[in-house]
Design a protein around this motif. Structure first.
Motif, PDB file in Angstrom:
ATOM      1  N   THR A 352      48.559  35.578  32.512  1.00 26.21           N
ATOM      2  CA  THR A 352      48.798  36.124  31.406  1.00 26.21           C
ATOM      3  C   THR A 352      49.937  35.581  30.557  1.00 26.21           C
ATOM      4  OG1 THR A 352      49.728  38.281  31.660  1.00 26.21           O
ATOM      5  CG2 THR A 352      47.546  38.300  31.620  1.00 26.21           C
ATOM      6  N   GLY A 353      50.059  35.612  29.243  1.00 23.54           N
ATOM      7  CA  GLY A 353      51.090  35.055  28.812  1.00 23.54           C
ATOM      8  C   GLY A 353      51.355  33.680  28.636  1.00 23.54           C
ATOM      9  N   LEU A 354      50.465  32.944  28.524  1.00 26.95           N
ATOM     10  CA  LEU A 354      50.471  31.533  28.556  1.00 26.95           C
ATOM     11  C   LEU A 354      51.028  31.031  27.199  1.00 26.95           C
ATOM     12  CD1 LEU A 354      47.364  30.807  31.078  1.00 26.95           C
ATOM     13  CD2 LEU A 354      49.791  30.195  31.488  1.00 26.95           C
ATOM     14  N   SER A 355      51.566  29.894  27.282  1.00 23.99           N
ATOM     15  CA  SER A 355      51.928  29.157  26.087  1.00 23.99           C
ATOM     16  C   SER A 355      51.898  27.793  26.233  1.00 23.99           C
ATOM     17  CB  SER A 355      53.317  29.612  25.383  1.00 23.99           C
ATOM     18  OG  SER A 355      54.341  29.047  26.197  1.00 23.99           O
ATOM     19  N   VAL A 371      52.352  37.874  43.600  1.00 22.96           N
ATOM     20  CA  VAL A 371      52.136  38.377  44.920  1.00 22.96           C
ATOM     21  C   VAL A 371      53.463  39.151  45.268  1.00 22.96           C
ATOM     22  CG1 VAL A 371      51.996  37.614  47.138  1.00 22.96           C
ATOM     23  CG2 VAL A 371      50.758  36.395  45.577  1.00 22.96           C
ATOM     24  N   ALA A 372      54.640  39.011  45.004  1.00 21.77           N
ATOM     25  CA  ALA A 372      55.645  39.702  45.264  1.00 21.77           C
ATOM     26  C   ALA A 372      55.634  41.123  44.477  1.00 21.77           C
ATOM     27  CB  ALA A 372      56.966  39.147  44.874  1.00 21.77           C
ATOM     28  N   PHE A 373      55.044  41.269  43.363  1.00 22.52           N
ATOM     29  CA  PHE A 373      54.918  42.452  42.582  1.00 22.52           C
ATOM     30  C   PHE A 373      53.615  43.199  43.047  1.00 22.52           C
ATOM     31  CE2 PHE A 373      56.434  40.165  38.532  1.00 22.52           C
ATOM     32  CZ  PHE A 373      57.901  40.428  38.945  1.00 22.52           C
ATOM     33  N   ALA A 374      52.749  42.518  43.736  1.00 20.55           N
ATOM     34  CA  ALA A 374      51.616  43.393  44.518  1.00 20.55           C
ATOM     35  C   ALA A 374      52.376  43.839  45.672  1.00 20.55           C
ATOM     36  CB  ALA A 374      50.523  42.448  44.826  1.00 20.55           C
ATOM     37  N   HIS A 472      56.258  45.488  33.521  1.00 25.70           N
ATOM     38  CA  HIS A 472      55.310  44.791  32.641  1.00 25.70           C
ATOM     39  C   HIS A 472      53.968  44.551  33.615  1.00 25.70           C
ATOM     40  CE1 HIS A 472      53.560  42.087  29.829  1.00 25.70           C
ATOM     41  NE2 HIS A 472      53.444  41.066  30.479  1.00 25.70           N
ATOM     42  N   TYR A 473      54.069  44.116  34.668  1.00 27.84           N
ATOM     43  CA  TYR A 473      53.044  43.849  35.587  1.00 27.84           C
ATOM     44  C   TYR A 473      52.040  44.875  35.938  1.00 27.84           C
ATOM     45  CZ  TYR A 473      50.845  42.848  40.216  1.00 27.84           C
ATOM     46  OH  TYR A 473      49.813  42.685  41.268  1.00 27.84           O
ATOM     47  N   GLN A 474      52.821  46.122  36.122  1.00 33.89           N
ATOM     48  CA  GLN A 474      52.022  47.503  36.129  1.00 33.89           C
ATOM     49  C   GLN A 474      51.156  47.855  35.037  1.00 33.89           C
ATOM     50  OE1 GLN A 474      55.562  49.808  37.304  1.00 33.89           O
ATOM     51  NE2 GLN A 474      54.252  50.603  39.039  1.00 33.89           N
ATOM     52  N   HIS A 475      51.757  47.429  33.783  1.00 34.86           N
ATOM     53  CA  HIS A 475      50.667  47.548  32.686  1.00 34.86           C
ATOM     54  C   HIS A 475      49.402  46.650  32.636  1.00 34.86           C
ATOM     55  CE1 HIS A 475      53.505  50.533  31.008  1.00 34.86           C
ATOM     56  NE2 HIS A 475      54.308  49.699  30.921  1.00 34.86           N
ATOM     57  N   LEU A 476      49.497  45.512  33.410  1.00 35.95           N
ATOM     58  CA  LEU A 476      48.391  44.516  33.194  1.00 35.95           C
ATOM     59  C   LEU A 476      47.195  44.943  33.997  1.00 35.95           C
ATOM     60  CD1 LEU A 476      50.418  41.199  33.593  1.00 35.95           C
ATOM     61  CD2 LEU A 476      49.441  42.435  31.476  1.00 35.95           C
TER      62      LEU A 476
END
Length: 485
Positions: A352-355, A371-374, A472-476
């Motif tokens: 997500t968040g690609l530009s 992976v680190a956030f997971a 932010h990752y947790q909201h995804l």
């Protein structure tokens, strides 16, 4: 005296040859293939395991004939949760359904709705566990199920071939959803609740116990002249913990392998299924462990490397040596669903968040951070289950990436120790269990921790930025779950 440790992984079998001073004299790996007949399915042919073990031990015999002649102990480590079905003639009835196969998610939910599973097994019934796989087979392959004589976990099918014995160990058996983890015994109630009988199960032993002896014909084939004790062994993560000396309360490791694991040893049984943490028996008597598991760790990087037509090493090296602020791109590593903390077999991964400005290096960075956030999700789950970690030791192929370790240390806000050069993986842990079984040595005197070669400290100037990126990752996940097909 010499010992063998054999680790049956998902992508390869590895065998190590060790002396009684715990010096590894040689090792050999043989590749294994995984078939995916449908989306979410993952299978292997058990015959391939036997061929791979045979080739590995023949190779060790050719390289180290005198040491192989003196082997007196052997133990197995193995990928957990796989369902290997054999009939009364010991013929395999179907390909083994592997740990990362999620076809039985509906059956898992139905079993988990029965409160006795969490009460007795101490765990959520995950789709990857063994029990729902057998319910799936009953429902979709009833004629085959009717022929079932023994249900064996992957390494225990190899054990049967080696010894003629139907046996398993506590740590591996705890991942079936049929073990009473507090009592360290099969539960007739749990088995009956999924259409199984206790006589269809192997004997369950401690990892340091003697499960049988190597067939003389196989010993002769591999140039072994001694009677060989085959120890109970361990599931792959408990075996890796034995290799790392992660056996006392408070010790922990993080594994960046095909899957990702945050593993903490405990001195007592501490179940908390609501956190989606696994609470399993350890490989030693009267010890347990907790672990959070993500299904795609290096698997995520390997998947992206294949798409990018680059090697994983080349991709990570392109990031340079110095840690960067978190990427604007987010990656959710749910390529085959997720276990801890979501217990969601149907969720799938996403960028997500690609530009227009984003390049290959930005996506690589996002994969490592995702992976680190997971794994940070796992750390929170372990804390909720009663494990409070002060540092971890890193193992697995992903731990060879300095950049990834910097990301992980800063994300977790924990120091990460790297062991001194050597092989401290699951095959080595199995060889250590073989040494204990063959000599009756005191386990904690054998299962010591390696020297620390280097410690990766969290980079304090980036901790706040990584905390914000993690938030932010947790909201995804909820957003992705709501948008999933």
């Amino acid at each position: 005296m010499h010992l063998l440790g054999i680790d049956l992984g998902t992508s390869s079998i590895k065998a190590v040859l060790m002396n009684d001073q715990q010096v590894i004299l040689g090792s050999n790996s043989q590749a294994l293939a995984v078939t995916r007949p449908q989306v979410g399915w993952s299978e292997q042919d058990p015959a391939d395991w036997l061929t791979a073990v045979d080739h590995a031990l023949q190779t060790l015999q050719q390289a180290h004939p005198q040491a192989m002649a003196d082997v007196q102990g052997l133990a197995l480590s193995g990928q957990m949760h796989g369902a290997t079905l054999v009939d009364a003639q010991n013929q395999v009835l179907r390909p083994c359904i592997l740990w990362n196969d999620t076809r039985s998610y509906q059956e898992a939910a139905a079993l988990d709705a029965n409160p006795i599973f969490r009460q007795l097994s101490g765990n959520i019934v995950f789709p990857g566990f063994t029990a729902p796989k057998l319910v799936w087979v009953q429902k979709h392959e009833p004629a085959l199920f009717a022929k079932l004589h023994k249900l064996l976990l992957p390494k225990d099918y190899v054990r049967w071939w080696l010894t003629g014995e139907y046996a398993s160990d506590m740590s591996d058996a705890a991942g079936t959803a049929w073990l009473d983890v507090a009592k360290r015994a099969w539960s007739p109630e749990l088995l009956a609740s999924s259409g199984m009988r206790i006589e269809q199960m192997p004997q369950v032993l401690e990892g340091t116990a003697v499960s049988g002896y190597l067939h003389p014909r196989l010993a002769e084939r591999w140039g072994i002249k001694q009677r060989v004790v085959v120890a109970g062994g361990a599931g792959d993560n408990a075996a890796a913990a034995c290799g790392m000396g992660t056996v006392t309360a408070g010790s922990a490791f993080v594994s960046l392998g095909t899957s990702g694991v945050l593993f903490a040893a405990t001195a007592r049984y501490l179940p908390n299924p609501e956190s989606a943490v696994h609470t399993f028996c350890h490989a030693l008597p009267n010890t347990w462990h907790q672990m959070g598991v993500i299904l795609s760790a290096t698997d995520s990087l390997n998947w992206y490397a294949q798409i990018a037509n680059q090697s994983p090493i080349a991709l990570t090296q392109a990031l340079g040596e110095n840690l960067k602020p978190p990427s604007r791109v987010s990656f959710l590593p749910y390529l085959s669903g997720e276990r801890t903390p979501h217990n969601d077999a149907k969720i799938r991964g996403a960028f997500t968040g690609l530009s227009h400005a984003d390049q290959q290096v930005d996506l690589t960075q996002a994969v490592l951070e995702g992976v680190a956030f997971a794994i940070r999700d796992n750390l929170a789950a372990l804390k909720a289950a009663g494990s409070h970690l002060e540092r971890v030791t890193a193992v697995g192929g992903g731990s060879r990436s300095p950049y990834w370790l910097k990301v992980l240390a800063t994300t977790l806000n924990l120091p990460i120790d790297l062991p001194a050069e050597g092989d401290f993986g699951a095959a080595f842990g199995a060889a250590r269990l073989a040494l204990i079984a063959a000599t009756q040595a005191e386990p904690f005197s054998v299962l010591t921790a390696p020297a620390v070669a280097q410690t990766i400290e969290p980079e304090t100037q980036f901790i706040q930025a990584f905390n914000e990126a993690y938030a932010h990752y947790q909201h995804l996940y909820p957003a992705l779950k709501g948008a999933s097909l």
